[in-house]
Write a protein that holds these residues in place. Structure first.
Motif, PDB file in Angstrom:
ATOM      1  N   GLU A   7      47.122  54.685  50.630  1.00 37.38           N
ATOM      2  CA  GLU A   7      46.354  53.990  49.607  1.00 37.38           C
ATOM      3  C   GLU A   7      47.626  53.791  48.343  1.00 37.38           C
ATOM      4  O   GLU A   7      48.337  54.804  47.818  1.00 37.38           O
ATOM      5  CB  GLU A   7      45.222  55.039  48.890  1.00 37.38           C
ATOM      6  CG  GLU A   7      43.978  54.966  49.610  1.00 37.38           C
ATOM      7  CD  GLU A   7      42.924  55.655  48.640  1.00 37.38           C
ATOM      8  OE1 GLU A   7      43.299  56.430  47.807  1.00 37.38           O
ATOM      9  OE2 GLU A   7      41.692  55.860  49.105  1.00 37.38           O
ATOM     10  N   GLU A   9      47.464  51.816  44.907  1.00 38.10           N
ATOM     11  CA  GLU A   9      46.274  51.433  44.012  1.00 38.10           C
ATOM     12  C   GLU A   9      46.565  51.794  42.480  1.00 38.10           C
ATOM     13  O   GLU A   9      47.591  52.044  42.403  1.00 38.10           O
ATOM     14  CB  GLU A   9      44.952  52.080  44.309  1.00 38.10           C
ATOM     15  CG  GLU A   9      45.021  53.653  44.048  1.00 38.10           C
ATOM     16  CD  GLU A   9      43.776  54.232  44.263  1.00 38.10           C
ATOM     17  OE1 GLU A   9      42.711  53.843  44.843  1.00 38.10           O
ATOM     18  OE2 GLU A   9      43.644  55.525  43.947  1.00 38.10           O
ATOM     19  N   LYS A  11      44.432  52.199  38.639  1.00 34.32           N
ATOM     20  CA  LYS A  11      43.098  52.102  38.342  1.00 34.32           C
ATOM     21  C   LYS A  11      43.049  51.736  36.757  1.00 34.32           C
ATOM     22  O   LYS A  11      44.213  52.253  36.113  1.00 34.32           O
ATOM     23  CB  LYS A  11      42.516  53.592  38.212  1.00 34.32           C
ATOM     24  CG  LYS A  11      42.255  54.135  39.528  1.00 34.32           C
ATOM     25  CD  LYS A  11      42.032  55.872  39.507  1.00 34.32           C
ATOM     26  CE  LYS A  11      41.820  56.122  41.051  1.00 34.32           C
ATOM     27  NZ  LYS A  11      40.735  55.688  41.702  1.00 34.32           N
ATOM     28  N   ALA A 137      43.924  42.274  48.307  1.00 39.76           N
ATOM     29  CA  ALA A 137      43.795  43.703  47.610  1.00 39.76           C
ATOM     30  C   ALA A 137      42.095  43.769  47.513  1.00 39.76           C
ATOM     31  O   ALA A 137      41.382  42.764  47.714  1.00 39.76           O
ATOM     32  CB  ALA A 137      44.194  43.652  46.485  1.00 39.76           C
ATOM     33  N   GLU A 159      39.292  49.299  39.818  1.00 41.68           N
ATOM     34  CA  GLU A 159      40.318  49.771  40.839  1.00 41.68           C
ATOM     35  C   GLU A 159      40.976  48.531  41.489  1.00 41.68           C
ATOM     36  O   GLU A 159      39.985  47.862  41.981  1.00 41.68           O
ATOM     37  CB  GLU A 159      39.721  50.814  41.694  1.00 41.68           C
ATOM     38  CG  GLU A 159      40.743  51.382  42.513  1.00 41.68           C
ATOM     39  CD  GLU A 159      40.239  52.536  43.486  1.00 41.68           C
ATOM     40  OE1 GLU A 159      39.754  53.462  42.619  1.00 41.68           O
ATOM     41  OE2 GLU A 159      39.790  52.507  44.778  1.00 41.68           O
ATOM     42  N   GLU A 161      43.205  48.032  44.971  1.00 43.68           N
ATOM     43  CA  GLU A 161      43.737  48.809  46.019  1.00 43.68           C
ATOM     44  C   GLU A 161      44.263  47.826  46.850  1.00 43.68           C
ATOM     45  O   GLU A 161      43.551  46.825  47.563  1.00 43.68           O
ATOM     46  CB  GLU A 161      42.729  49.730  46.712  1.00 43.68           C
ATOM     47  CG  GLU A 161      43.313  50.532  47.935  1.00 43.68           C
ATOM     48  CD  GLU A 161      42.457  51.388  48.815  1.00 43.68           C
ATOM     49  OE1 GLU A 161      43.010  51.652  49.868  1.00 43.68           O
ATOM     50  OE2 GLU A 161      41.605  51.513  48.309  1.00 43.68           O
TER      51      GLU A 161
END
Length: 502
Positions: A7, A9, A11, A137, A159, A161
């Protein structure tokens, strides 16, 4: 069987109520994003599990059981670097899957895992697409409600990712666009971390006593704690079979054992010697798998160096069969060690030792007075080992002596590395000099081990009525490599000795 994915990502959280009211800005036109498509809203219900003293949360790991969405099941997330985690998934069930429990055993040990926090999220999902319609994404806007005991908290989180093989620079462009709309990177690394903070249940900070940092004891304990943490952190990677993980875990064990011996004026060896023997056991057991991996790579490389006309018989098939059998046995052996009570006891013993270190009087003295003596002592020990090896005639006794010198070079290098925060450039120079000697002697020992393996492969080939010519040819080449290294050693040692001089 658990599935794993990486992952990457970032936030975000809204900086003001007004910004939250405006919502997430349209990202169309940001970097390579050509379109944003709404994927609807899903309701997620996640229960996070941990030990009562939150050992997983303290190390940045999360273990959850989640329902709702397309990936319902158990998920373990292991931190790799800021914003990057490995997610290991397992099918939904009522209890923690054994595959995931094994991956957290170095932290949890014999303490049970229990439900700690429940997070209910209403997630609106969008896909960020490039001009060709490919997903770059996933954008998620989560309305989160956290529940722990009788405490609760609520917030909105955004978020982004990345899809596989997408340039992380896209996240920087999104962050810049979000900043203009009143969103900033979240201070919490995960939803769980924020939930614990907002409900007043953050994991307690690990505090381990010891002398001040500028003392000999302070520096040695800091080094030992770093290696203990590395040992624990590499455990899941070894279980997953990740490249170089066995080597790194083995190095951490060896560094700790070496430090116990080198800094015996700082720590009482009556206490540390038994622990060092357990570390030696662990490194040796792990080494079975690692050594086979290195040996296989070496022999494969040697086969690739010879003309095809000299590879007589099913050489590569014979090697592959030999390696498969040995690797299967060594892999099982390494995993059995990590699942053993003896290993867990060792980890607990290390924690206890570092919580109540057996300090000697020198531990309270300045590091610059105590550590150089210890580093110099290891250098002098290596000098004696090298001189003895060079005094012997070529053959098995010299091979053994050179192997002992190699171990002494490694110990001298580790001693200098441990002292580097206190001694600076001169310790760095010493470590580099010792590494050059260790590298040459390591190559020599690898040749010794390879010759033994080649002799065995030749015997297997002969026993199967295959030609043993190629194995004999490779054996001769390894002999030549060893002879060359032995000729180079005096010059390499002289240069290292001079560079490491205080």
């Amino acid at each position: 069987m658990a599935d794993a994915k990486r992952e990457i990502e970032r936030k975000f959280e809204f900086t003001t109520t007004e910004a939250e009211g405006r919502g997430v800005p349209d990202l169309t036109g940001t970097a390579a994003i050509a379109a944003v498509t709404d994927q609807g809203t899903v309701e997620l219900d996640a229960v996070y599990w941990d030990t009562p003293d939150q050992r997983l949360a303290a190390d940045g790991l999360t273990l959850r059981r989640r329902t709702g969405g397309a990936d319902a099941g158990w998920h373990l997330k292991l931190p790799v670097s800021p914003g990057v985690r490995d997610e290991i998934a397992a099918p939904l069930g009522d209890t923690v899957p054994r595959s995931l429990a094994a991956l957290v055993r170095s932290r949890v040990r014999d303490t049970g895992l229990e439900p700690q926090v429940r997070l209910l999220s209403s997630r609106r999902v969008s896909h960020l697409l490039d001009a060709g319609g490919n997903v770059l994404a996933e954008l998620s806007t989560d309305a989160v409600r956290a529940e722990r005991d009788r405490a609760g908290a609520a917030w909105t989180e955004v978020e982004v990712e990345l899809a596989d093989n997408v340039d992380p620079a896209l996240l920087d462009a999104v962050e810049e666009r979000f900043a203009a709309a009143g969103l900033t990177v979240s201070h919490a690394p995960s939803k769980l971390a924020r939930a614990l903070a907002e409900t007043g249940h953050e994991p307690p900070a690990r505090t381990e006593p010891g002398p001040a940092g500028d003392t000999a004891g302070g520096h040695v304990l800091a080094y030992l704690r770093e290696q203990r943490d590395a040992l624990i952190a590499h455990d899941p990677a070894v279980r997953r079979g990740l490249p170089d993980s066995v080597h790194q875990m083995r190095v951490a064990a060896r560094r700790m054992r070496s430090a116990f011996k080198t800094y015996r004026k700082v720590l009482d060896r009556a206490v540390t010697d038994p622990v060092g023997e357990e570390l030696r056991w662990l490194a040796a057991e792990l080494g079975v798998d690692r050594d086979q991996e290195v040996l296989m790579e070496r022999i494969q490389s040697r086969i690739g160096e010879i003309p095809r006309t000299l590879a007589l018989g099913p050489v590569r098939s014979r090697l592959r069969i030999w390696n498969t059998r040995r690797r299967a046995d060594s892999r099982r052996r390494a995993l059995a060690v990590l699942d053993s009570k003896r290993y867990v006891t060792l980890l607990d013993t290390l924690d206890a030792l570092l919580a109540e270190p057996p300090l000697r009087p020198a531990a309270a003295e300045p590091a610059r007075r105590v550590l150089p003596k210890a580093v110099r002592r290891e250098h002098e020990r290596l000098a004696r080992k090298v001189a003895h090896a060079l005094s012997l005639d070529p053959g098995q006794p010299r091979d053994v002596a050179l192997h002992e010198a190699r171990k002494a070079a490694k110990r001298a290098r580790y001693a200098a590395e441990a002292a580097r925060p206190a001694l600076g450039k001169r310790a760095k120079r010493q470590a580099k000099a010792m590494e050059s000697v260790q590298t040459l002697l390591g190559e020599h020992q690898d040749s010794v081990v390879a010759r033994e393996a080649l002799r065995g492969l030749a015997g297997q080939a002969a026993g199967a009525a295959e030609s043993a010519f190629t194995w004999g040819l490779l054996y001769g080449r390894e002999e030549a490599v060893a002879e060359r290294l032995e000729r180079e050693l005096p010059e390499v040692w002289a240069a290292a000795h001079e560079a490491a001089a205080y």
